[in-house]
Motif scaffolding. Structure first.
Motif, PDB file in Angstrom:
ATOM      1  N   GLY A  31      -1.635   5.150 -11.328  1.00  0.00           N
ATOM      2  CA  GLY A  31      -1.392   4.193 -10.962  1.00  0.00           C
ATOM      3  C   GLY A  31      -2.145   3.157  -9.426  1.00  0.00           C
ATOM      4  O   GLY A  31      -2.783   2.293 -10.086  1.00  0.00           O
ATOM      5  N   THR A  32      -1.994   3.820  -8.434  1.00  0.00           N
ATOM      6  CA  THR A  32      -2.332   2.916  -7.727  1.00  0.00           C
ATOM      7  C   THR A  32      -3.963   2.726  -7.142  1.00  0.00           C
ATOM      8  O   THR A  32      -4.349   1.887  -6.729  1.00  0.00           O
ATOM      9  N   VAL A  33      -5.033   4.067  -8.062  1.00  0.00           N
ATOM     10  CA  VAL A  33      -6.613   4.620  -7.826  1.00  0.00           C
ATOM     11  C   VAL A  33      -6.686   3.551  -8.810  1.00  0.00           C
ATOM     12  O   VAL A  33      -7.567   3.876  -8.638  1.00  0.00           O
ATOM     13  N   LEU A  34      -6.401   3.425  -9.659  1.00  0.00           N
ATOM     14  CA  LEU A  34      -7.422   3.508 -10.774  1.00  0.00           C
ATOM     15  C   LEU A  34      -7.662   2.053 -10.457  1.00  0.00           C
ATOM     16  O   LEU A  34      -9.264   1.539 -11.128  1.00  0.00           O
ATOM     17  N   PRO A  35      -7.301   0.563 -10.255  1.00  0.00           N
ATOM     18  CA  PRO A  35      -7.669  -0.878  -9.676  1.00  0.00           C
ATOM     19  C   PRO A  35      -9.199   0.233  -9.163  1.00  0.00           C
ATOM     20  O   PRO A  35     -10.187  -0.998  -9.566  1.00  0.00           O
ATOM     21  N   ILE A 158      -1.768   0.526  -0.281  1.00  0.00           N
ATOM     22  CA  ILE A 158      -1.579  -0.911   0.120  1.00  0.00           C
ATOM     23  C   ILE A 158      -2.891  -0.671   2.026  1.00  0.00           C
ATOM     24  O   ILE A 158      -3.654  -0.791   2.302  1.00  0.00           O
ATOM     25  N   VAL A 159      -2.276   0.702   2.822  1.00  0.00           N
ATOM     26  CA  VAL A 159      -2.784   0.721   4.083  1.00  0.00           C
ATOM     27  C   VAL A 159      -3.930   1.874   4.019  1.00  0.00           C
ATOM     28  O   VAL A 159      -4.780   1.349   4.608  1.00  0.00           O
ATOM     29  N   VAL A 160      -4.055   3.107   3.506  1.00  0.00           N
ATOM     30  CA  VAL A 160      -5.087   4.043   3.384  1.00  0.00           C
ATOM     31  C   VAL A 160      -5.706   3.231   2.539  1.00  0.00           C
ATOM     32  O   VAL A 160      -7.121   3.724   3.108  1.00  0.00           O
ATOM     33  N   ILE A 161      -6.016   3.108   1.177  1.00  0.00           N
ATOM     34  CA  ILE A 161      -7.412   2.917   0.576  1.00  0.00           C
ATOM     35  C   ILE A 161      -8.030   1.778   1.027  1.00  0.00           C
ATOM     36  O   ILE A 161      -9.297   2.407   0.800  1.00  0.00           O
ATOM     37  N   PRO A 162      -7.746   1.065   1.761  1.00  0.00           N
ATOM     38  CA  PRO A 162      -8.924   0.545   2.035  1.00  0.00           C
ATOM     39  C   PRO A 162      -9.635   0.713   3.661  1.00  0.00           C
ATOM     40  O   PRO A 162     -11.427   0.572   3.816  1.00  0.00           O
ATOM     41  N   MET A 169      -6.166   9.804  -1.078  1.00  0.00           N
ATOM     42  CA  MET A 169      -4.690   9.297  -1.407  1.00  0.00           C
ATOM     43  C   MET A 169      -3.730  10.941  -1.900  1.00  0.00           C
ATOM     44  O   MET A 169      -3.203  11.203  -2.517  1.00  0.00           O
ATOM     45  N   PHE A 170      -4.775  11.692  -3.230  1.00  0.00           N
ATOM     46  CA  PHE A 170      -4.700  12.611  -3.193  1.00  0.00           C
ATOM     47  C   PHE A 170      -4.525  13.660  -2.426  1.00  0.00           C
ATOM     48  O   PHE A 170      -3.087  14.401  -2.928  1.00  0.00           O
ATOM     49  N   VAL A 171      -5.192  13.743  -1.615  1.00  0.00           N
ATOM     50  CA  VAL A 171      -5.180  15.019  -0.565  1.00  0.00           C
ATOM     51  C   VAL A 171      -3.463  14.661  -0.085  1.00  0.00           C
ATOM     52  O   VAL A 171      -2.821  15.643   0.283  1.00  0.00           O
ATOM     53  N   ILE A 172      -3.165  13.081   0.128  1.00  0.00           N
ATOM     54  CA  ILE A 172      -1.961  13.266   1.227  1.00  0.00           C
ATOM     55  C   ILE A 172      -0.628  12.981   0.422  1.00  0.00           C
ATOM     56  O   ILE A 172      -0.485  14.007   0.606  1.00  0.00           O
ATOM     57  N   GLY A 173      -1.101  13.355  -1.227  1.00  0.00           N
ATOM     58  CA  GLY A 173      -0.002  13.396  -2.034  1.00  0.00           C
ATOM     59  C   GLY A 173       0.058  14.827  -2.356  1.00  0.00           C
ATOM     60  O   GLY A 173       1.068  15.814  -2.417  1.00  0.00           O
TER      61      GLY A 173
END
Length: 407
Positions: A31-35, A158-162, A169-173
């Motif tokens: 849900g975080t990366v879909l937008p 909020i911090v990582v994607i920009p 995000m997938f690597v961090i997860g």
């Protein structure tokens, strides 16, 4: 005579909590990366294909929960939990290099199999290691890890994607599993209840769910879990939009969603304490009934303070009601079939997780979400309470399991 609990059981709660935290992170990361995926037209993704990917992941979780229970009752809670964590971590990491939407969806399905197995296995293991009189507390404490993981995902997004992009995000997860899995291998103890059950009652895990007076209880647990997850996913998906339809601005609607989830964490901490004092069955009935009352109250126009208080209390009761169902399962079934029972309850409950957003969407499309959406959710809460009543006081005794503990 039951085996004495191992002193190493002190590791069970923090390690299982960490596993469930990663579970919460991984469930919410999509849900975080879909937008971003939609805005940048990655793989030509559309809202329709994004919905398919989301649903495929939920189906994977449903199947994973159904399968892991029987596997766990055969190979042990410890190994099954490690396999689940390794599975969803590996396939989550591979999502960062997916070449197409089809591959991405397949990877989310495979990660879902591991995610579906993680939570019921962790809950079973912690419940079996909990000290006498603290089973409800241990179960609800584990579930706070899920919400911490979900909040961490949103904040990291909020911090990582920009700066680093959605792939990070997938690597961090997935990366924390590199530390967690070796630690689990060295420190996570196997359940003494499983070890004892394996010696005395091999091969009866599935049958025990339906014999010895447990048929009614098993069906009732399935219904209760369906109702509980319908509420959790339905409200988390549509509460902001329902409140917007009621005339509240978007900022206030999102603030209410945050309030709902803060209430969830507080409710989990309180529910465990109450369950260990008055009994898990009575607490489960009361928590579903409380959810019904406060959801119905949201259909009434309230002053701002009253509205936030009602949403907070609804969060306290809605999320904890479902977790108390899990805690009750641990105490209602004997060790030989406990993980199988937990997997079936969590897995079939996932159908409610799919139905909940659909119900909210249909009510919104029909222009009936406010106030009728809250009436509908209140009825679901009442049905959940009735389902816990239907489990019956004799369920644990009929299966040879301990009755729900009281302090």
């Amino acid at each position: 005579m039951p085996l004495r609990p191992s002193p190493a059981r002190a590791w069970a709660l923090p390690l299982c909590w960490a596993a469930v935290l990663l579970d919460g992170f991984d469930v919410v990361v999509l849900g975080t990366v879909l937008p971003v995926l939609l805005r940048e037209h990655v793989w030509g993704l559309t809202p329709g294909t994004a919905s398919v990917v989301t649903t495929v992941g939920l189906v994977g979780m449903l199947l994973g929960a159904l399968v892991i229970g029987s596997v766990t009752d055969l190979i042990g809670r410890r190994r099954a939990l490690m396999i689940s964590v390794a599975m969803f971590s590996v396939f989550t990491a591979l999502c960062a290099v997916a070449p197409s939407a089809e591959t991405f969806g397949a990877l989310r399905f495979l990660a879902g199999l591991g995610l579906g197995g993680c939570m019921p296995t962790a809950l079973t293991l912690v419940g079996e290691h909990a000290a006498d009189g603290r089973g409800g507390r241990a179960t609800t404490m584990i579930m706070t890890g899920y919400h911490v993981g979900a909040v961490a995902t949103a904040l990291l997004g909020i911090v990582v994607i920009p700066d680093l992009g959605w792939k990070a995000m997938f690597v961090i997860g997935a990366a924390p599993a590199l530390v967690l899995l070796p630690l689990m291998y060295r420190r996570l103890p196997e359940s003494t209840s499983f070890l004892e059950g394996r010696r005395t009652e091999k091969g009866v895990a599935v049958r025990t769910l339906f014999q010895g007076g447990m048929l009614r209880a098993t069906l009732a647990f399935w219904v209760a879990s369906f109702m509980g997850l319908l509420l959790v996913y339905g409200l988390n998906t549509w509460l902001p939009e329902i409140m917007r339809q009621a005339g509240y601005p978007l900022g206030a609607a999102l603030g209410l969603l945050l309030t709902l989830n803060v209430g969830a964490i507080v409710g989990l901490l309180v529910a465990g304490q109450v369950a260990d004092r008055v009994g898990i069955r009575a607490s489960g009935i009361g928590w579903f009934a409380g959810a019904a009352v406060f959801l119905a109250l949201l259909s009434v126009r309230l002053p701002t303070v009253g509205l936030y208080a009602a949403v907070f209390l609804a969060g306290c009761f809605v999320f904890s009601a479902q977790v108390l169902v899990y805690a009750y399962v641990v105490h209602a079934y004997p060790a030989v079939s406990r993980a199988t029972a937990m997997g079936s309850v969590a897995g079939l409950g996932r159908i409610g997780a799919i139905v909940g957003p659909m119900v909210g969407g249909m009510l919104l499309s029909a222009g009936l979400a406010y106030p009728w959406g809250f009436y509908a959710f209140a009825v679901v809460g009442a049905c959940g309470a009735l389902a816990v009543v239907a489990v019956g006081r004799r369920a644990g005794r009929a299966a040879g399991a301990p009755e729900p503990v009281r302090a």
